[in-house]
Design a protein around this motif. Structure first.
Motif, mmCIF file in Angstrom:
data_model
loop_
_atom_site.group_PDB
_atom_site.id
_atom_site.type_symbol
_atom_site.label_atom_id
_atom_site.label_comp_id
_atom_site.label_asym_id
_atom_site.label_seq_id
_atom_site.Cartn_x
_atom_site.Cartn_y
_atom_site.Cartn_z
ATOM 1 N N VAL A 153 -4.370 4.144 4.191
ATOM 2 C CA VAL A 153 -3.362 3.086 3.736
ATOM 3 C C VAL A 153 -3.182 3.465 2.383
ATOM 4 N N CYS A 154 -1.898 3.790 1.926
ATOM 5 C CA CYS A 154 -1.714 4.565 0.798
ATOM 6 C C CYS A 154 -0.854 3.595 -0.200
ATOM 7 N N SER A 155 -0.992 3.544 -1.363
ATOM 8 C CA SER A 155 0.024 2.757 -2.287
ATOM 9 C C SER A 155 0.220 3.778 -3.560
ATOM 10 N N GLY A 171 -1.191 11.303 -6.921
ATOM 11 C CA GLY A 171 -1.169 10.059 -7.711
ATOM 12 C C GLY A 171 -1.301 8.789 -6.846
ATOM 13 N N VAL A 172 -1.802 8.900 -5.491
ATOM 14 C CA VAL A 172 -1.668 7.936 -4.770
ATOM 15 C C VAL A 172 -3.011 7.121 -4.603
ATOM 16 N N TYR A 173 -3.062 6.042 -4.420
ATOM 17 C CA TYR A 173 -4.129 5.172 -3.968
ATOM 18 C C TYR A 173 -4.501 4.982 -2.746
ATOM 19 N N VAL A 174 -5.524 5.154 -2.231
ATOM 20 C CA VAL A 174 -5.705 5.318 -0.635
ATOM 21 C C VAL A 174 -7.021 4.746 -0.355
ATOM 22 N N VAL A 175 -6.743 3.821 0.700
ATOM 23 C CA VAL A 175 -7.879 3.030 1.334
ATOM 24 C C VAL A 175 -8.054 3.514 2.867
ATOM 25 N N THR A 176 -9.085 4.049 3.365
ATOM 26 C CA THR A 176 -9.256 4.683 4.688
ATOM 27 C C THR A 176 -9.866 3.535 5.503
ATOM 28 N N LEU A 177 -9.217 3.193 6.767
ATOM 29 C CA LEU A 177 -9.384 2.529 7.963
ATOM 30 C C LEU A 177 -10.202 3.433 9.086
ATOM 31 N N VAL A 178 -11.076 3.314 9.591
ATOM 32 C CA VAL A 178 -11.527 4.082 10.809
ATOM 33 C C VAL A 178 -11.428 3.350 12.047
ATOM 34 N N VAL A 179 -11.208 4.030 13.169
ATOM 35 C CA VAL A 179 -10.765 3.510 14.649
ATOM 36 C C VAL A 179 -11.307 4.573 15.589
ATOM 37 N N ASP A 180 -12.332 4.081 16.446
ATOM 38 C CA ASP A 180 -12.979 4.981 17.454
ATOM 39 C C ASP A 180 -12.068 4.661 18.775
ATOM 40 N N MET A 236 -15.936 -3.245 2.539
ATOM 41 C CA MET A 236 -14.646 -3.012 2.350
ATOM 42 C C MET A 236 -14.740 -1.415 3.043
ATOM 43 N N SER A 237 -13.363 -0.837 3.174
ATOM 44 C CA SER A 237 -13.305 0.499 3.949
ATOM 45 C C SER A 237 -13.244 1.447 2.601
ATOM 46 N N GLY A 238 -13.531 2.562 2.966
ATOM 47 C CA GLY A 238 -13.381 3.866 2.029
ATOM 48 C C GLY A 238 -12.142 3.558 1.180
ATOM 49 N N HIS A 239 -12.239 3.828 -0.272
ATOM 50 C CA HIS A 239 -11.290 4.047 -0.976
ATOM 51 C C HIS A 239 -11.228 4.823 -2.109
ATOM 52 N N GLY A 240 -10.392 5.426 -2.534
ATOM 53 C CA GLY A 240 -10.077 6.378 -3.942
ATOM 54 C C GLY A 240 -8.754 6.586 -4.067
ATOM 55 N N ARG A 241 -8.522 7.504 -4.999
ATOM 56 C CA ARG A 241 -7.368 7.825 -5.614
ATOM 57 C C ARG A 241 -7.073 9.414 -5.228
ATOM 58 N N PRO A 276 6.469 -3.363 0.281
ATOM 59 C CA PRO A 276 6.953 -2.285 -0.589
ATOM 60 C C PRO A 276 5.872 -1.504 -1.408
ATOM 61 N N GLY A 277 5.887 -0.178 -1.385
ATOM 62 C CA GLY A 277 4.846 0.587 -2.180
ATOM 63 C C GLY A 277 3.592 0.912 -1.375
ATOM 64 N N ALA A 278 3.620 0.406 -0.226
ATOM 65 C CA ALA A 278 2.394 0.831 0.607
ATOM 66 C C ALA A 278 3.035 1.136 1.946
ATOM 67 N N TRP A 279 2.007 2.072 2.449
ATOM 68 C CA TRP A 279 2.141 2.638 3.796
ATOM 69 C C TRP A 279 0.844 3.068 4.396
ATOM 70 N N ALA A 280 1.100 3.545 5.774
ATOM 71 C CA ALA A 280 0.070 3.859 6.344
ATOM 72 C C ALA A 280 0.278 5.409 7.078
#
Length: 110
Positions: A75-77, A11-20, A1-6, A54-58
């Motif tokens: 990618v945040c929620s 107060g937002v949860y974040v998952v990071t996707l990387v594109v070259d 899975m991609s990088g993730h954390g808060r 709803p509640g998630a954005w990039a």
């Protein structure tokens, strides 16, 4: 899975996707919006983003000072880590269907 954390500050949860890809932030956001059948919100502001569900954005983070790619798609929620992961997985699949290669920013982590 991609990088993730808060992001504790927001107060937002974040998952990071990387594109070259050598792509501008504006073009990356437009492609994300196209892939997700959405629209770029705040296109001419300091914080443009694409609503994924709803509640998630990039949001797109690009290299500074003419550094080469990669670009990071955060990618945040504000709901949960699970919601951020689900939205990131959906976005990853949509971008891969367009020919983008999305990779894990921290190889070896699951």
């Amino acid at each position: 899975m991609s990088g993730h954390g808060r992001d504790a500050a927001s107060g937002v949860y974040v998952v990071t996707l990387v594109v070259d890809l050598p792509i501008t932030k504006t073009d990356a956001l437009e492609t994300i919006a196209f892939a997700c059948d959405g629209a770029v919100e705040g296109a001419r502001t300091a914080s443009p983003r694409v609503v994924l569900s709803p509640g998630a954005w990039a949001e797109v983070q690009i290299p500074k000072f003419a550094d080469p790619p990669p670009l990071a798609i955060d990618v945040c929620s504000d709901a949960s880590a699970t919601a951020a992961r689900a939205a990131a997985d959906t976005l990853r699949g949509a971008l891969e269907k367009l020919g983008w290669t999305v990779r894990d920013p921290r190889p070896g982590e699951a």
